[in-house]
Enzyme design. Structure first.
Site, PDB file in Angstrom:
ATOM      1  N   GLU A  33      48.260  50.383   2.956  1.00  0.00           N
ATOM      2  CA  GLU A  33      48.638  51.489   2.155  1.00  0.00           C
ATOM      3  C   GLU A  33      47.715  51.140   0.695  1.00  0.00           C
ATOM      4  O   GLU A  33      47.527  50.234   0.345  1.00  0.00           O
ATOM      5  CB  GLU A  33      50.182  51.201   2.139  1.00  0.00           C
ATOM      6  CG  GLU A  33      50.490  52.496   1.162  1.00  0.00           C
ATOM      7  CD  GLU A  33      52.126  52.549   0.697  1.00  0.00           C
ATOM      8  OE1 GLU A  33      53.068  53.295   1.736  1.00  0.00           O
ATOM      9  OE2 GLU A  33      52.565  51.748  -0.056  1.00  0.00           O
ATOM     10  N   ARG A  56      71.267  50.691   4.511  1.00  0.00           N
ATOM     11  CA  ARG A  56      71.976  50.074   4.286  1.00  0.00           C
ATOM     12  C   ARG A  56      72.348  49.947   2.820  1.00  0.00           C
ATOM     13  O   ARG A  56      71.878  50.387   1.969  1.00  0.00           O
ATOM     14  CB  ARG A  56      71.518  48.346   4.547  1.00  0.00           C
ATOM     15  CG  ARG A  56      70.512  47.926   3.749  1.00  0.00           C
ATOM     16  CD  ARG A  56      70.034  46.396   4.009  1.00  0.00           C
ATOM     17  NE  ARG A  56      68.556  46.366   3.564  1.00  0.00           N
ATOM     18  CZ  ARG A  56      68.338  46.170   2.140  1.00  0.00           C
ATOM     19  NH1 ARG A  56      69.153  46.387   1.345  1.00  0.00           N
ATOM     20  NH2 ARG A  56      67.033  45.678   1.831  1.00  0.00           N
ATOM     21  N   LYS A  75      63.123  41.918  -6.595  1.00  0.00           N
ATOM     22  CA  LYS A  75      63.588  42.265  -7.659  1.00  0.00           C
ATOM     23  C   LYS A  75      64.490  41.360  -8.492  1.00  0.00           C
ATOM     24  O   LYS A  75      65.132  40.655  -7.995  1.00  0.00           O
ATOM     25  CB  LYS A  75      64.643  43.694  -7.314  1.00  0.00           C
ATOM     26  CG  LYS A  75      64.007  44.766  -6.461  1.00  0.00           C
ATOM     27  CD  LYS A  75      64.932  45.644  -5.871  1.00  0.00           C
ATOM     28  CE  LYS A  75      64.275  46.516  -4.927  1.00  0.00           C
ATOM     29  NZ  LYS A  75      65.410  47.618  -4.308  1.00  0.00           N
ATOM     30  N   VAL A 119      71.371  45.388  -2.602  1.00  0.00           N
ATOM     31  CA  VAL A 119      71.769  44.217  -3.593  1.00  0.00           C
ATOM     32  C   VAL A 119      72.278  44.783  -4.617  1.00  0.00           C
ATOM     33  O   VAL A 119      73.280  44.493  -5.261  1.00  0.00           O
ATOM     34  CB  VAL A 119      70.877  43.309  -3.590  1.00  0.00           C
ATOM     35  CG1 VAL A 119      71.127  42.132  -4.762  1.00  0.00           C
ATOM     36  CG2 VAL A 119      70.330  42.705  -2.314  1.00  0.00           C
ATOM     37  N   GLU A 155      63.303  54.881  -1.569  1.00  0.00           N
ATOM     38  CA  GLU A 155      62.205  54.118  -2.373  1.00  0.00           C
ATOM     39  C   GLU A 155      61.190  55.013  -2.596  1.00  0.00           C
ATOM     40  O   GLU A 155      60.275  55.211  -1.601  1.00  0.00           O
ATOM     41  CB  GLU A 155      62.189  52.629  -2.170  1.00  0.00           C
ATOM     42  CG  GLU A 155      63.586  51.926  -1.633  1.00  0.00           C
ATOM     43  CD  GLU A 155      63.399  50.420  -1.828  1.00  0.00           C
ATOM     44  OE1 GLU A 155      62.219  49.928  -1.979  1.00  0.00           O
ATOM     45  OE2 GLU A 155      64.440  49.781  -1.570  1.00  0.00           O
ATOM     46  N   PHE A 164      46.940  50.918  -2.845  1.00  0.00           N
ATOM     47  CA  PHE A 164      47.430  50.233  -4.044  1.00  0.00           C
ATOM     48  C   PHE A 164      47.493  51.052  -5.402  1.00  0.00           C
ATOM     49  O   PHE A 164      46.438  51.510  -5.645  1.00  0.00           O
ATOM     50  CB  PHE A 164      46.881  48.785  -4.248  1.00  0.00           C
ATOM     51  CG  PHE A 164      47.247  48.005  -5.467  1.00  0.00           C
ATOM     52  CD1 PHE A 164      48.465  47.248  -5.396  1.00  0.00           C
ATOM     53  CD2 PHE A 164      46.469  47.830  -6.610  1.00  0.00           C
ATOM     54  CE1 PHE A 164      48.859  46.533  -6.566  1.00  0.00           C
ATOM     55  CE2 PHE A 164      46.938  47.237  -7.448  1.00  0.00           C
ATOM     56  CZ  PHE A 164      48.166  46.345  -7.546  1.00  0.00           C
ATOM     57  N   LEU A 165      48.629  51.023  -6.213  1.00  0.00           N
ATOM     58  CA  LEU A 165      48.666  51.893  -7.347  1.00  0.00           C
ATOM     59  C   LEU A 165      48.542  50.737  -8.349  1.00  0.00           C
ATOM     60  O   LEU A 165      49.497  49.989  -8.618  1.00  0.00           O
ATOM     61  CB  LEU A 165      49.973  52.587  -7.464  1.00  0.00           C
ATOM     62  CG  LEU A 165      49.976  53.915  -6.579  1.00  0.00           C
ATOM     63  CD1 LEU A 165      51.370  54.672  -6.806  1.00  0.00           C
ATOM     64  CD2 LEU A 165      48.945  54.932  -6.843  1.00  0.00           C
ATOM     65  N   GLU A 221      59.597  54.136   1.423  1.00  0.00           N
ATOM     66  CA  GLU A 221      60.590  53.457   2.357  1.00  0.00           C
ATOM     67  C   GLU A 221      61.967  53.846   2.242  1.00  0.00           C
ATOM     68  O   GLU A 221      62.411  54.266   1.248  1.00  0.00           O
ATOM     69  CB  GLU A 221      60.468  51.823   2.700  1.00  0.00           C
ATOM     70  CG  GLU A 221      60.983  51.107   1.749  1.00  0.00           C
ATOM     71  CD  GLU A 221      60.495  49.752   1.825  1.00  0.00           C
ATOM     72  OE1 GLU A 221      59.539  49.127   2.457  1.00  0.00           O
ATOM     73  OE2 GLU A 221      61.297  48.858   1.380  1.00  0.00           O
ATOM     74  N   GLY A 235      63.041  43.217   1.553  1.00  0.00           N
ATOM     75  CA  GLY A 235      63.235  41.965   0.787  1.00  0.00           C
ATOM     76  C   GLY A 235      61.789  41.669   0.154  1.00  0.00           C
ATOM     77  O   GLY A 235      62.067  40.473  -0.402  1.00  0.00           O
TER      78      GLY A 235
END
Length: 439
Positions: free
Chosen positions: A200, A290, A236, A293, A274, A202-203, A286, A164
């Site tokens: 990680e 589940r 999002k 949304v 994702e 960064f793009l 990731e 989230g």
């Protein structure tokens, strides 16, 4: 099929699950905090159990209280929805120990994918591309600093067990890392009861692409893809299905990578894989184990009610779905209507929308907006034969929404979908923040 299903959630997603259960002739049990006693979803359910105080820690995150409610009402299944305990492996295992069917993946699958570091290790072992990064859990500050310098700034600091958008920070130098690490850890601990962090690369320019999967333990169905690049504060805001920037070949590659990631895993239930997509390359980010949304846009483009399919799969009902859906029936776009902070007015005095659109909500006129949980009020979804038509219909629909009472992001959504860059499908995961809040 199940006789009675308890929904371990609230609001919009509880309403959505109750509607699916009605189609399957399954009785429903709603749980609520003291703050949600009068919520719409509690009136739709067949039974209601108050499980604790308004604070989520004492109610919607109280696994023991929820399990006791399921046992006392003789529920034979629990659906966690999204958020709260939806990706809690311990809760899934507790359900199994109590002889109650958990409508979701097995506990070990949740645990594996819930740890971003372990999930990326799995992706690498399966030959799925991953951005450079590493877990910093258990490392001293000098070791963390050294790892960051070796990777090179800018970097993304993430909660290893996050979701989230919580616990995520873009870091440009060592000073910022030192300052933000403490804040991000505290946020992660409060939200996920785990402060493990991950660094990680960064793009600077990328799109956020997701793949919806549904596993039976034997077969993995690929139910299309979504573009969820337009985010604000890592939350999002607008989601589209399919991801219109992908070519047919890239869509096939994306499906193959997703199959490759879970090959031999015996994955079951819904999941969303994702990726970041940049310069023609997919990078596994990731997997959320589940219901998402934004599942509604996938339902609109595939014609599959994935909530019903998820429940049927958990009940052992054979599924008859296309193995891979690479040709969507249409384009669907979702806009999340949320409350703006600070919330000064909670009473919803008017709320209407065009009949031609789909709106998933947990509120009605006369309801009070809850200030204890997330600020989602409704998800408005439109379809079109292609993206251009869907965008036009979205602009028209948002302009026609009547919502008075709480302050919302409705004007922001209206202005965003009218931007030339949005209409032209020319944006990245950073664009919404760069465009800024409208006046």
């Amino acid at each position: 099929m199940f006789h009675k299903l308890l929904i371990a959630n609230r609001g919009e997603i509880a309403v959505r699950i109750i509607k699916a259960c009605r189609q399957l002739n399954i009785q429903t049990v709603a749980v609520c905090s003291t703050a949600d006693r009068q919520a719409w979803y509690t009136q739709l359910a067949d039974e209601v159990v108050c499980i604790g105080p308004a604070a989520a820690a004492g109610s919607y995150l109280n696994a023991e209280a929820i399990l006791m409610a399921a046992i006392n009402t003789h529920a034979d299944a629990i659906h966690p929805g999204y958020g709260f305990l939806a990706e809690n492996a311990d809760f899934a295992a507790m359900c199994a120990e109590c002889g109650i069917t958990w409508i979701g993946p097995k506990a070990d699958q949740i645990e594996l994918m819930g740890d971003k570091s372990l999930a990326k290790d799995l992706a690498r072992s399966q030959g799925v591309p991953v951005l450079a990064g590493q877990s910093i859990q258990g490392l001293t500050w000098p070791k963390i600093k050294q790892a960051a310098l070796e990777m090179g700034f800018p970097l993304v600091l993430k909660a290893s067990h996050g979701g989230g958008g919580k616990g995520i920070r873009v870091i440009n130098d060592v000073t910022a890392l030192h300052h933000q690490l403490r804040i991000a850890r505290a946020e992660a601990a409060a939200s996920f009861l785990n402060d493990a962090m991950y660094l990680e690369h960064f793009l600077p320019t990328a799109r956020h692409i997701e793949v919806q999967v549904l596993g039976t333990g034997v077969q993995l169905y690929i139910l299309g893809d979504r573009d969820c690049s337009l985010q604000l504060h890592k939350q999002k805001v607008l989601e589209e299905s399919p991801a219109s920037i992908l070519t047919a070949a890239q869509r096939t590659e994306l499906s193959q990578l997703s199959q490759q990631l879970l090959a031999g895993a015996g994955y079951q239930s819904l999941g969303t894989i994702e990726y970041l997509f940049a310069n023609g390359q997919f990078y596994f980010m990731e997997m959320n184990t589940r219901l998402q949304v934004e599942h509604g846009v996938t339902e609109l483009t595939t014609g599959v009610d994935i909530v019903i399919a998820q429940i049927q799969q958990a009940a052992g009902v054979p599924l008859s779905l296309p193995a891979t859906i690479l040709t969507p029936k249409c384009t669907a776009i979702e806009a999340r209507i949320t409350a703006s902070v600070p919330i000064e007015q909670t009473l919803i005095t008017a709320f209407s929308w065009p009949e031609s659109v789909r709106v998933d909500t947990g509120y009605r006129v006369g309801d009070h907006l809850s200030t204890m949980y997330d600020g989602l009020i409704a998800k408005l979804m439109v379809t079109g034969r292609d993206r251009n038509q869907a965008v036009q219909r979205l602009q028209t629909a948002l302009a026609a929404v009547k919502l008075t009472g709480p302050a919302t992001n409705l004007a922001f959504l209206q202005q965003t979908v009218a931007r030339p860059a949005y209409v032209a499908d020319d944006y990245s995961i950073h664009s919404l923040a760069e465009w800024g809040q409208p006046s």
